[in-house]
Design an enzyme around this catalytic site. Structure first.
Site, PDB file in Angstrom:
ATOM      1  N   PHE A 154     -40.044  10.828  89.179  1.00 30.72           N
ATOM      2  CA  PHE A 154     -39.949  11.587  90.026  1.00 30.72           C
ATOM      3  C   PHE A 154     -38.486  11.938  90.837  1.00 30.72           C
ATOM      4  CE2 PHE A 154     -38.258  11.328  94.737  1.00 30.72           C
ATOM      5  CZ  PHE A 154     -40.146  11.748  95.795  1.00 30.72           C
ATOM      6  N   ASP A 212     -37.070   1.759  87.676  1.00 31.20           N
ATOM      7  CA  ASP A 212     -37.304   1.847  89.159  1.00 31.20           C
ATOM      8  C   ASP A 212     -38.064   1.246  89.782  1.00 31.20           C
ATOM      9  OD1 ASP A 212     -38.103   2.966  91.689  1.00 31.20           O
ATOM     10  OD2 ASP A 212     -36.737   4.270  91.237  1.00 31.20           O
ATOM     11  N   TYR A 219     -39.953   0.639 102.000  1.00 36.54           N
ATOM     12  CA  TYR A 219     -40.952   1.522 102.871  1.00 36.54           C
ATOM     13  C   TYR A 219     -42.535   1.770 102.586  1.00 36.54           C
ATOM     14  CZ  TYR A 219     -38.821   5.168 100.886  1.00 36.54           C
ATOM     15  OH  TYR A 219     -38.484   6.538  99.912  1.00 36.54           O
ATOM     16  N   LYS A 220     -42.699   1.266 100.903  1.00 38.88           N
ATOM     17  CA  LYS A 220     -44.023   1.431 100.309  1.00 38.88           C
ATOM     18  C   LYS A 220     -44.743   0.557 100.802  1.00 38.88           C
ATOM     19  CE  LYS A 220     -42.140   5.548  97.392  1.00 38.88           C
ATOM     20  NZ  LYS A 220     -41.221   5.971  96.690  1.00 38.88           N
ATOM     21  N   ARG A 231     -54.128  11.272  96.401  1.00 35.81           N
ATOM     22  CA  ARG A 231     -53.583  10.441  96.359  1.00 35.81           C
ATOM     23  C   ARG A 231     -53.876   9.350  97.538  1.00 35.81           C
ATOM     24  NH1 ARG A 231     -46.817   9.005  95.669  1.00 35.81           N
ATOM     25  NH2 ARG A 231     -47.375   9.783  97.920  1.00 35.81           N
TER      26      ARG A 231
HETATM   27  C1  LIG Z   1     -40.141   7.135  96.707  1.00 31.80           C
HETATM   28  C2  LIG Z   1     -39.373   7.333  95.323  1.00 31.80           C
HETATM   29  C3  LIG Z   1     -37.938   7.684  95.962  1.00 31.80           C
HETATM   30  C4  LIG Z   1     -37.571   7.925  97.030  1.00 31.80           C
HETATM   31  O1  LIG Z   1     -36.244   7.518  97.188  1.00 31.80           O
HETATM   32  P1  LIG Z   1     -35.116   7.728  98.585  1.00 31.80           P
HETATM   33  O2  LIG Z   1     -33.951   7.896  98.244  1.00 31.80           O
HETATM   34  O3  LIG Z   1     -35.851   6.382  98.956  1.00 31.80           O
HETATM   35  O4  LIG Z   1     -35.706   9.008  99.453  1.00 31.80           O
HETATM   36  C5  LIG Z   1     -37.382   7.949  94.582  1.00 31.80           C
HETATM   37  N1  LIG Z   1     -37.378   7.715  92.697  1.00 31.80           N
HETATM   38  C6  LIG Z   1     -38.941   7.015  93.185  1.00 31.80           C
HETATM   39  C7  LIG Z   1     -39.698   6.722  91.551  1.00 31.80           C
HETATM   40  C8  LIG Z   1     -40.054   6.585  94.415  1.00 31.80           C
HETATM   41  O5  LIG Z   1     -41.510   6.197  94.160  1.00 31.80           O
END
Ligand SMILES: *Cc1c(COP(=O)(O)O)cnc(C)c1O
Length: 398
Positions: free
Chosen positions: A114, A185, A210-211, A357
């Site tokens: 990400f 992660d 939040y996911k 997705r």
């Molecule tokens: C959703 C996601 C994020 C988002 O980070 P936030 O700081 O919560 O906005 C970061 N890394 C990964 C791998 C994600 O899937």
């Protein structure tokens, strides 16, 4: 199967007429979270005012909720703490891990990670004076790229775009054999698949809530530090609530024992309250059952879409064991197709450049939704219903 999915589904508020295949990005509202938020606002904030920090136990909430997340990721009690956003937690884990390998200078990640994780690593390398290098290789090349130069591997188990899943225990073993530390992660893993950070040997793990954990927009992230490192890892964001004695108001920083040192500042009490209530569903759900059902649903979706929509190309691994809990398809008009779907009540999302997705979250999604989504997607593709100007204007959030 021990989990009663009709009962878990009844715990969520799902809007009428919507097939929600985006719980991998933002989980729906658990009914208990709405009630708990209302109570926390009126009875705690409203009535207790500042005494709520003690009387309502607000100050202990980040570790209390952390212990419940710990159970979902195979971590022992006292090894997970909540707070901040995932991006901040990535920064914390990475800074601490680099400090534990002072003779090495390379952070290894992959091009499927990400972007925020990569940006944070790049920014940290810059902040450390340019002596550090962020090396990114294609996901399938990660294992071979773990050499004795690597200080830390920074990997996301499940690829946000394609759903491809890394072999976490194997890559962690490899990192350790090369003398590197492993940060995982778990943004798309926690609450989606069985994870065992203890057996897998992760040094640090981070993730958002939040996911798949349904804490609501802006819900706090978590960080796990392996107990063997928790008393030596130096927090780079040394805030007062990670201090050994915050209310001594010392002029010098002394880290709290264990993972508590990864706390930074005032915790988001309302979001933590919502999360704590959202986690109740896990008292009724077995993650192995959730995983098995998610595979069933995604296999049915792939079979259905491939039969109905020959122009959509599967972007996810075909082997369900190599996927997380989402399925992605490619199409050059992916954005417009997704807008047409959303207009018809099927909510997934789009990731540039061409990915549609769809997340499969058995706590509240069943085969009927999968079949409904396949039918509507089939109609959209057959009738080229996506080919309208209003579906092609990109919104700020895709
Ligand atoms: C959703 C996601 C994020 C988002 O980070 P936030 O700081 O919560 O906005 C970061 N890394 C990964 C791998 C994600 O899937």
């Amino acid at each position: 199967m021990r989990t009663d999915f009709a009962a878990t589904r009844a715990m969520f508020h799902l809007p009428e007429g919507v097939i929600y295949l985006d719980g991998n990005s933002l989980g729906p509202l658990p009914k208990a979270a709405a009630a708990r938020l209302a109570r926390t606002v009126t009875e705690e904030w409203g009535e207790m005012l500042i005494t709520g920090w003690n009387r309502a136990g607000w100050m202990a909430l980040p570790s209390r909720v952390g212990d419940r997340i710990a159970r979902l990721i195979g971590a022992p009690p006292g090894s997970v703490v909540m707070g901040d956003t995932l991006s901040i937690k990535v920064h914390q884990a990475l800074a601490s891990a680099l400090a534990l390998r002072p003779d090495r200078r390379v952070i290894l990640s992959d091009t499927g990670n990400f972007p925020s994780d990569l940006y944070i690593a790049e920014g940290l390398a810059r902040m450390l004076g340019g002596a550090y290098e962020l090396r990114t290789v294609p996901p399938e090349k990660v294992a071979d790229a773990i050499t004795e130069e690597i200080a830390v591997t920074l990997l996301t188990e499940v690829d946000y775009r394609t759903g491809r899943r890394h072999d976490m225990p194997a890559l962690t073993r490899r990192a350790h054999q090369a003398g590197a530390l492993a940060i995982w992660d778990l943004a798309h893993s926690a609450g989606a698949l069985p994870v065992d950070v203890t057996k897998g040997g992760a040094d640090f793990a981070v993730g958002c809530t939040y996911k798949y954990l349904n804490s609501g927009p802006g819900g706090p992230a978590f960080i796990y530090v392996a107990p063997a490192l928790a008393d030596t890892a130096r927090p780079a964001l040394s805030g007062w609530l990670g201090h050994e004695a915050p209310f001594a108001f010392d002029l010098d920083y002394r880290p709290a024992p264990g993972v508590e040192r990864m706390r930074v500042g005032t915790p988001p009490i309302l979001q933590l309250a919502a999360l704590e209530a959202a986690l109740d569903v896990w008292d009724m759900a077995d993650i192995a059952d959730v995983r098995a059902r998610a595979i069933e649903l995604s296999e049915a979706f792939i079979a259905g879409v491939e039969a109905r929509c020959p122009t959509l190309a599967l972007a996810s691994p075909r082997d369900p064991e190599r996927r997380g809990s989402q399925v992605s398809f490619r199409h050059p008009e992916g954005y417009a197709i997704m807008q047409a779907l959303i207009a018809r009540g099927v909510i997934g999302d789009f990731r540039a450049p061409d990915i549609l997705r769809f997340g499969f979250t058995p706590l509240y999604i069943g085969l009927a939704e999968v079949e409904g989504a396949v039918k509507i997607l089939g109609d959209v593709m057959d009738g080229t219903l996506w080919d309208r100007p209003e579906y092609k204007t990109r919104a700020r959030v895709t």
